[in-house]
Design a protein around this motif. Structure first.
Motif, PDB file in Angstrom:
ATOM      1  N   GLU A  27       0.840  -1.214   0.000  1.00 43.38           N
ATOM      2  CA  GLU A  27       0.000   0.000   0.000  1.00 43.38           C
ATOM      3  C   GLU A  27       0.867   1.254   0.000  1.00 43.38           C
ATOM      4  OE1 GLU A  27      -4.103  -0.835   2.392  1.00 43.38           O
ATOM      5  OE2 GLU A  27      -2.257  -1.069   3.561  1.00 43.38           O
ATOM      6  N   VAL A  28       1.897   1.259   0.834  1.00 47.61           N
ATOM      7  CA  VAL A  28       2.798   2.416   0.912  1.00 47.61           C
ATOM      8  C   VAL A  28       3.492   2.631  -0.426  1.00 47.61           C
ATOM      9  CG1 VAL A  28       4.922   3.286   1.969  1.00 47.61           C
ATOM     10  CG2 VAL A  28       3.133   2.310   3.409  1.00 47.61           C
ATOM     11  N   GLU A  29       3.982   1.564  -1.037  1.00 43.61           N
ATOM     12  CA  GLU A  29       4.665   1.689  -2.329  1.00 43.61           C
ATOM     13  C   GLU A  29       3.729   2.248  -3.399  1.00 43.61           C
ATOM     14  OE1 GLU A  29       6.172  -2.269  -2.928  1.00 43.61           O
ATOM     15  OE2 GLU A  29       7.929  -1.911  -1.650  1.00 43.61           O
ATOM     16  N   ARG A  30       2.486   1.777  -3.430  1.00 47.17           N
ATOM     17  CA  ARG A  30       1.511   2.270  -4.409  1.00 47.17           C
ATOM     18  C   ARG A  30       1.199   3.744  -4.146  1.00 47.17           C
ATOM     19  NH1 ARG A  30      -3.581   2.954  -3.579  1.00 47.17           N
ATOM     20  NH2 ARG A  30      -3.687   1.497  -1.836  1.00 47.17           N
ATOM     21  N   MET A  31       0.957   4.094  -2.882  1.00 43.84           N
ATOM     22  CA  MET A  31       0.637   5.484  -2.557  1.00 43.84           C
ATOM     23  C   MET A  31       1.827   6.403  -2.795  1.00 43.84           C
ATOM     24  SD  MET A  31      -2.095   5.366   0.570  1.00 43.84           S
ATOM     25  CE  MET A  31      -1.118   4.434   1.703  1.00 43.84           C
ATOM     26  N   ASP A  32       3.046   5.912  -2.546  1.00 43.38           N
ATOM     27  CA  ASP A  32       4.239   6.727  -2.815  1.00 43.38           C
ATOM     28  C   ASP A  32       4.332   7.072  -4.303  1.00 43.38           C
ATOM     29  OD1 ASP A  32       4.959   6.760  -0.161  1.00 43.38           O
ATOM     30  OD2 ASP A  32       6.754   5.522  -0.401  1.00 43.38           O
ATOM     31  N   GLN A  33       4.040   6.108  -5.168  1.00 42.83           N
ATOM     32  CA  GLN A  33       4.062   6.382  -6.612  1.00 42.83           C
ATOM     33  C   GLN A  33       3.012   7.427  -6.982  1.00 42.83           C
ATOM     34  OE1 GLN A  33       3.549   2.511  -8.389  1.00 42.83           O
ATOM     35  NE2 GLN A  33       5.720   2.001  -8.209  1.00 42.83           N
ATOM     36  N   GLN A  34       1.828   7.310  -6.393  1.00 41.07           N
ATOM     37  CA  GLN A  34       0.757   8.269  -6.679  1.00 41.07           C
ATOM     38  C   GLN A  34       1.109   9.658  -6.145  1.00 41.07           C
ATOM     39  OE1 GLN A  34      -2.359   6.015  -4.766  1.00 41.07           O
ATOM     40  NE2 GLN A  34      -3.091   5.181  -6.716  1.00 41.07           N
ATOM     41  N   LEU A  35       1.696   9.721  -4.957  1.00 37.05           N
ATOM     42  CA  LEU A  35       2.121  11.006  -4.397  1.00 37.05           C
ATOM     43  C   LEU A  35       3.188  11.648  -5.276  1.00 37.05           C
ATOM     44  CD1 LEU A  35       2.194  10.340  -0.568  1.00 37.05           C
ATOM     45  CD2 LEU A  35       1.215  12.355  -1.662  1.00 37.05           C
ATOM     46  N   PHE A  36       4.120  10.848  -5.728  1.00 36.90           N
ATOM     47  CA  PHE A  36       5.181  11.366  -6.593  1.00 36.90           C
ATOM     48  C   PHE A  36       4.585  11.996  -7.851  1.00 36.90           C
ATOM     49  CE2 PHE A  36       8.927  10.412  -9.516  1.00 36.90           C
ATOM     50  CZ  PHE A  36       9.661  11.510  -9.093  1.00 36.90           C
ATOM     51  N   GLN A  37       3.562  11.373  -8.420  1.00 37.20           N
ATOM     52  CA  GLN A  37       2.891  11.944  -9.599  1.00 37.20           C
ATOM     53  C   GLN A  37       2.237  13.284  -9.267  1.00 37.20           C
ATOM     54  OE1 GLN A  37       0.272   8.734 -10.718  1.00 37.20           O
ATOM     55  NE2 GLN A  37       1.879   7.641 -11.837  1.00 37.20           N
ATOM     56  N   GLN A  38       1.643  13.391  -8.090  1.00 36.68           N
ATOM     57  CA  GLN A  38       1.027  14.659  -7.675  1.00 36.68           C
ATOM     58  C   GLN A  38       2.095  15.746  -7.535  1.00 36.68           C
ATOM     59  OE1 GLN A  38      -2.273  15.206  -7.499  1.00 36.68           O
ATOM     60  NE2 GLN A  38      -2.573  13.077  -8.111  1.00 36.68           N
ATOM     61  N   LEU A  39       3.228  15.404  -6.936  1.00 36.49           N
ATOM     62  CA  LEU A  39       4.317  16.366  -6.771  1.00 36.49           C
ATOM     63  C   LEU A  39       4.880  16.797  -8.123  1.00 36.49           C
ATOM     64  CD1 LEU A  39       5.985  14.607  -3.736  1.00 36.49           C
ATOM     65  CD2 LEU A  39       5.089  16.942  -3.704  1.00 36.49           C
ATOM     66  N   GLN A  40       5.004  15.866  -9.064  1.00 34.99           N
ATOM     67  CA  GLN A  40       5.523  16.191 -10.396  1.00 34.99           C
ATOM     68  C   GLN A  40       4.581  17.120 -11.158  1.00 34.99           C
ATOM     69  OE1 GLN A  40       6.013  12.027 -11.560  1.00 34.99           O
ATOM     70  NE2 GLN A  40       8.168  12.459 -11.984  1.00 34.99           N
TER      71      GLN A  40
END
Length: 190
Positions: free
Chosen positions: A21-34
């Motif tokens: 879950e953390v790995e999936r959410m980290d990828q999604q957060l990274f997209q938001q930051l980008q």
């Protein structure tokens, strides 16, 4: 929900997240930051995550900033647990970091930066309400930090959870943030 209840509930929710879950959410957060507009920022303060607390790992984001916005200087902090204040330092590529007794990565022999130079701050948090009131660990480090910043500094946060409607018990010294990045979207607050 009051501050203490929100802190306990969201700390537990984050602790109970699985590694996938953390790995999936980290990828999604990274997209938001980008997707955010970082242009116009010269000094960007970004927290370094405490891995044992499952905070969002900001290092991929910091490396992305260095690659895509080479004119942005990354600023990180050292925590003084006696005064509950932060001192700010320039983070350079490949610069050494060491973990303090609480597990927070901190700079070693880095140049100190005046807080007034900082244009934007990316702060860690457990949860935030729609007015921008953030819940962290309750020591007030970021409230003191925000109070020392220029009035026009961008106050940003990162959370695994969407903003809740309202947090009770907000004090006059609690300084709200204006934007929170979550896995499901970026929210403007206030």
């Amino acid at each position: 929900m009051d501050k203490a209840t929100a802190r306990a509930a969201y700390k537990l929710k984050r602790t109970n997240l699985s590694i996938p879950e953390v790995e999936r959410m980290d990828q999604q957060l990274f997209q938001q930051l980008q997707a955010f507009d970082w242009s116009g920022i010269t000094y960007l303060h970004c927290y370094l995550s405490i891995a044992k607390f499952k905070e969002y790992d900001t290092m991929p984001f910091i490396e992305w900033i260095w690659e895509n916005y080479p004119k942005i200087h990354i600023v990180i902090s050292k925590s003084d647990f006696e005064t509950h204040e932060l001192k700010h330092y320039l983070m350079e590529k490949d610069a050494p970091l060491e973990h303090n007794p609480w597990g927070i990565p901190e700079p070693v022999n880095a140049p100190e930066i005046d807080v007034q130079q900082i244009d934007a701050v990316v702060a860690p948090l457990l949860v935030v309400d729609r007015a921008g009131n953030r819940i962290g660990y309750g020591k007030g480090f970021y409230d003191r930090f925000f109070a020392a910043c220029r009035p026009d500094v961008q106050k940003l946060g990162i959370s695994y959870f969407v903003p809740i409607d309202h947090i009770d018990g907000i004090q006059p010294w609690d300084i709200p943030i204006s934007v929170v990045f979550t896995p499901g979207g970026t929210y403007e607050l206030g």
